[in-house]
Design an enzyme around this catalytic site. Structure first.
Site, PDB file in Angstrom:
ATOM      1  N   VAL A 107       0.814  -1.228   0.000  1.00 50.87           N
ATOM      2  CA  VAL A 107       0.000   0.000   0.000  1.00 50.87           C
ATOM      3  C   VAL A 107       0.841   1.270   0.000  1.00 50.87           C
ATOM      4  CG1 VAL A 107      -2.052  -1.044   1.066  1.00 50.87           C
ATOM      5  CG2 VAL A 107      -0.285   0.003   2.525  1.00 50.87           C
ATOM      6  N   SER A 134      -6.168   3.667  15.637  1.00 48.36           N
ATOM      7  CA  SER A 134      -5.793   2.933  16.849  1.00 48.36           C
ATOM      8  C   SER A 134      -6.002   3.855  18.042  1.00 48.36           C
ATOM      9  CB  SER A 134      -4.312   2.535  16.783  1.00 48.36           C
ATOM     10  OG  SER A 134      -3.873   2.042  18.026  1.00 48.36           O
ATOM     11  N   TYR A 146       4.315   5.042  15.178  1.00 42.35           N
ATOM     12  CA  TYR A 146       3.007   4.387  15.023  1.00 42.35           C
ATOM     13  C   TYR A 146       1.900   5.310  15.528  1.00 42.35           C
ATOM     14  CZ  TYR A 146      -0.625   0.766  15.550  1.00 42.35           C
ATOM     15  OH  TYR A 146      -1.783   0.019  15.475  1.00 42.35           O
ATOM     16  N   ALA A 147       2.107   5.858  16.731  1.00 39.77           N
ATOM     17  CA  ALA A 147       1.080   6.712  17.329  1.00 39.77           C
ATOM     18  C   ALA A 147       0.790   7.926  16.451  1.00 39.77           C
ATOM     19  CB  ALA A 147       1.530   7.150  18.726  1.00 39.77           C
ATOM     20  N   SER A 198       1.346   8.210  13.198  1.00 34.26           N
ATOM     21  CA  SER A 198       0.693   7.789  11.950  1.00 34.26           C
ATOM     22  C   SER A 198      -0.797   7.557  12.180  1.00 34.26           C
ATOM     23  CB  SER A 198       1.362   6.531  11.378  1.00 34.26           C
ATOM     24  OG  SER A 198       1.067   5.371  12.153  1.00 34.26           O
ATOM     25  N   LYS A 199      -1.147   6.998  13.342  1.00 38.43           N
ATOM     26  CA  LYS A 199      -2.558   6.706  13.609  1.00 38.43           C
ATOM     27  C   LYS A 199      -3.343   7.972  13.933  1.00 38.43           C
ATOM     28  CE  LYS A 199      -2.501   2.273  12.909  1.00 38.43           C
ATOM     29  NZ  LYS A 199      -3.326   1.651  11.871  1.00 38.43           N
TER      30      LYS A 199
HETATM   31  N1  LIG Z   1      -4.166  -5.650  16.991  1.00 38.95           N
HETATM   32  C1  LIG Z   1      -4.291  -4.540  17.664  1.00 38.95           C
HETATM   33  O1  LIG Z   1      -4.193  -4.526  18.917  1.00 38.95           O
HETATM   34  C2  LIG Z   1      -4.591  -3.253  16.960  1.00 38.95           C
HETATM   35  C3  LIG Z   1      -4.983  -2.167  17.726  1.00 38.95           C
HETATM   36  C4  LIG Z   1      -5.262  -0.970  17.107  1.00 38.95           C
HETATM   37  C5  LIG Z   1      -5.158  -0.858  15.740  1.00 38.95           C
HETATM   38  N2  LIG Z   1      -4.774  -1.920  14.991  1.00 38.95           N
HETATM   39  C6  LIG Z   1      -4.675  -1.728  13.549  1.00 38.95           C
HETATM   40  O2  LIG Z   1      -5.529  -2.638  12.899  1.00 38.95           O
HETATM   41  C7  LIG Z   1      -5.036  -2.886  11.583  1.00 38.95           C
HETATM   42  C8  LIG Z   1      -4.941  -4.393  11.393  1.00 38.95           C
HETATM   43  O3  LIG Z   1      -3.927  -4.887  12.273  1.00 38.95           O
HETATM   44  P1  LIG Z   1      -3.916  -6.365  12.859  1.00 38.95           P
HETATM   45  O4  LIG Z   1      -3.818  -6.239  14.311  1.00 38.95           O
HETATM   46  O5  LIG Z   1      -4.983  -7.152  12.226  1.00 38.95           O
HETATM   47  O6  LIG Z   1      -2.458  -6.797  12.365  1.00 38.95           O
HETATM   48  P2  LIG Z   1      -1.952  -7.973  11.438  1.00 38.95           P
HETATM   49  O7  LIG Z   1      -0.466  -7.860  11.469  1.00 38.95           O
HETATM   50  O8  LIG Z   1      -2.595  -9.246  11.808  1.00 38.95           O
HETATM   51  O9  LIG Z   1      -2.492  -7.523   9.996  1.00 38.95           O
HETATM   52  C9  LIG Z   1      -1.941  -6.434   9.320  1.00 38.95           C
HETATM   53  C10 LIG Z   1      -1.862  -6.787   7.836  1.00 38.95           C
HETATM   54  O10 LIG Z   1      -1.352  -5.636   7.132  1.00 38.95           O
HETATM   55  C11 LIG Z   1      -0.505  -6.125   6.119  1.00 38.95           C
HETATM   56  N3  LIG Z   1       0.435  -5.100   5.693  1.00 38.95           N
HETATM   57  C12 LIG Z   1       1.423  -4.521   6.411  1.00 38.95           C
HETATM   58  N4  LIG Z   1       2.089  -3.653   5.640  1.00 38.95           N
HETATM   59  C13 LIG Z   1       1.528  -3.680   4.412  1.00 38.95           C
HETATM   60  C14 LIG Z   1       1.786  -3.011   3.191  1.00 38.95           C
HETATM   61  N5  LIG Z   1       2.784  -2.128   3.047  1.00 38.95           N
HETATM   62  N6  LIG Z   1       0.991  -3.273   2.137  1.00 38.95           N
HETATM   63  C15 LIG Z   1      -0.022  -4.169   2.247  1.00 38.95           C
HETATM   64  N7  LIG Z   1      -0.308  -4.850   3.356  1.00 38.95           N
HETATM   65  C16 LIG Z   1       0.458  -4.601   4.434  1.00 38.95           C
HETATM   66  C17 LIG Z   1       0.230  -7.321   6.752  1.00 38.95           C
HETATM   67  O11 LIG Z   1       0.798  -8.169   5.782  1.00 38.95           O
HETATM   68  C18 LIG Z   1      -0.898  -7.957   7.553  1.00 38.95           C
HETATM   69  O12 LIG Z   1      -1.556  -8.961   6.815  1.00 38.95           O
HETATM   70  C19 LIG Z   1      -3.676  -2.183  11.508  1.00 38.95           C
HETATM   71  O13 LIG Z   1      -3.837  -0.943  10.857  1.00 38.95           O
HETATM   72  C20 LIG Z   1      -3.320  -1.976  12.957  1.00 38.95           C
HETATM   73  O14 LIG Z   1      -2.427  -0.898  13.137  1.00 38.95           O
HETATM   74  C21 LIG Z   1      -4.488  -3.125  15.574  1.00 38.95           C
END
Ligand SMILES: NC(=O)c1ccc[n+]([C@@H]2O[C@H](COP(=O)([O-])OP(=O)(O)OC[C@H]3O[C@@H](n4cnc5c(N)ncnc54)[C@H](O)[C@@H]3O)[C@@H](O)[C@H]2O)c1
Length: 256
Positions: free
Chosen positions: A65, A144, A157-158, A160-161
Site C-alpha cells: 500500500v 488505533s 506508530y502513534a 501515523s494513527k
Molecule cells: N491488533 C491490535 O491490537 C490493533 C490495535 C489498534 C489498531 N490496529 C490496527 O488494525 C489494523 C490491522 O492490524 P492487525 O492487528 O490485524 O495486524 P496484522 O499484522 O494481523 O495484519 C496487518 C496486515 O497488514 C498487512 N500489511 C502490512 N504492511 C503492508 C503493506 N505495506 N501493504 C499491504 N499490506 C500490508 C500485513 O501483511 C498484515 O496482513 C492495523 O492498521 C493496525 O495498526 C491493531
C-alpha cells in the site's frame, strides 16, 4: 441477520491477517463480493480458502500500500473483476516498538508513516474516483487508540494513527456531500499477529487483559462487526466520525 452487504463490492486491505481477514470473512457472510488485498500472498490464499467456504465471490490481489502504482492496480483490478467499488476498508498497518523520540531510527519512522498513513492516503486517493463513478460509497479507516492517547511505545506508530484520524475528518468534509462516507475506528488491544508480534509475549497479553473491564483483550471479529456497521447502509447518517472500540479500557485507564 445475513445480507447486510448484499450487492456491495468491497475492497479490504490487510486482508491476509487479523482484523482485515476477520472483516473479509464477515463481509462474505453478509453477502458482499470481496477483494482481499495485502502484501502477503500466502496469507491472502489462506483468507481466500476460508472465505470461499462462505461465498464464491472472493478474490485477492497482492499490494504494497505504500506504492501508489500498486494501489492504483489494486483498485483497477477490483473494478475490472466486480464492476464497481462500494466499500473500502483500510486495515493494512505495521507496528514496531521503538525507544523514545531522540533514539527513533529514521528508517522505522519512514516505514510506519509510509505504510500506515501514506498507504492509507494512497488507498483513499485511488478508491474515491472509482466510488464517485457510481454515486458514492463507504470508507472505513482503521486507526488505533495509539492515535488518541499518548502511546509511548512507538511514537511513529502513534503519530501515523493520529494522522489517520485527522485525514478521515478532513476527507469526510470534502466527500460526504458527494455520497462517500468516511469513518474511522480506533481499536484498543486486539488479539492478532500484530499485537502478539509487537509484545513478543503471551504474558504481556495476559497482563493487558487484567486492565480491561471485560477481563480480556478484543477479538478481531469484534472489530470486524463495527467495520460491518460502518460499511453498511445502517450507518447512512454517520460520516467523519471516529469510534473507539476498546472494551471500555480507556475509561478505566483514565481513572488510574
Ligand atoms: N491488533 C491490535 O491490537 C490493533 C490495535 C489498534 C489498531 N490496529 C490496527 O488494525 C489494523 C490491522 O492490524 P492487525 O492487528 O490485524 O495486524 P496484522 O499484522 O494481523 O495484519 C496487518 C496486515 O497488514 C498487512 N500489511 C502490512 N504492511 C503492508 C503493506 N505495506 N501493504 C499491504 N499490506 C500490508 C500485513 O501483511 C498484515 O496482513 C492495523 O492498521 C493496525 O495498526 C491493531
Amino acid at each position: 441477520m445475513a445480507g447486510r452487504l448484499t450487492d456491495k463490492i468491497a475492497l479490504v486491505t490487510g486482508g491476509a491477517s487479523g482484523i482485515g481477514r476477520a472483516t473479509v470473512l464477515r463481509f462474505a457472510e453478509e453477502g458482499a463480493a470481496v477483494m482481499a488485498a495485502d502484501r502477503n500472498p500466502g496469507g491472502l490464499e489462506q483468507t481466500k480458502g476460508l472465505a470461499q467456504k462462505i461465498s464464491p465471490d472472493i478474490e485477492t490481489v497482492t499490494v504494497d500500500v505504500s506504492k501508489l502504482d500498486q494501489v492504483t492496480h489494486m483498485v483497477d483490478t477490483t473494478v475490472e473483476r466486480f464492476g464497481r467499488l462500494d466499500v473500502l476498508v483500510n486495515a493494512a498497518g505495521v507496528l514496531i516498538l521503538t525507544p523514545p523520540l531522540a533514539e527513533v531510527d529514521e528508517r522505522l519512522w519512514d516505514l510506519m508513516m509510509s505504510t500506515n498513513l501514506k498507504g492509507l492516503f494512497f488507498c483513499c486517493k485511488a478508491a474515491i474516483p472509482a466510488m464517485l463513478q457510481n454515486g458514492g460509497g463507504s470508507i472505513v479507516n482503521i486507526a488505533s487508540m495509539a492515535g488518541v492517547q499518548a502511546y509511548s511505545q512507538s511514537l511513529p506508530y502513534a503519530v501515523s494513527k493520529a494522522g489517520i484520524i485527522h485525514l478521515n475528518s478532513v476527507a469526510a468534509s470534502q466527500y460526504t456531500s458527494q455520497g462517500i462516507r468516511l469513518n474511522c475506528i480506533a481499536p484498543g488491544f486486539v488479539d492478532t499477529p500484530q499485537a502478539r508480534g509487537s509484545t513478543q509475549s503471551t504474558e504481556a497479553i495476559e497482563k493487558a487483559a487484567r486492565y480491561h473491564p471485560l477481563g480480556r483483550i478484543g477479538r478481531p471479529e469484534e472489530i470486524a462487526n463495527t467495520i460491518l456497521f460502518l460499511a453498511s447502509d445502517e450507518s447512512s447518517y454517520i460520516s467523519g466520525s471516529t469510534f473507539i472500540v476498546d472494551g471500555g479500557s480507556w475509561s478505566v485507564a483514565s481513572r488510574l
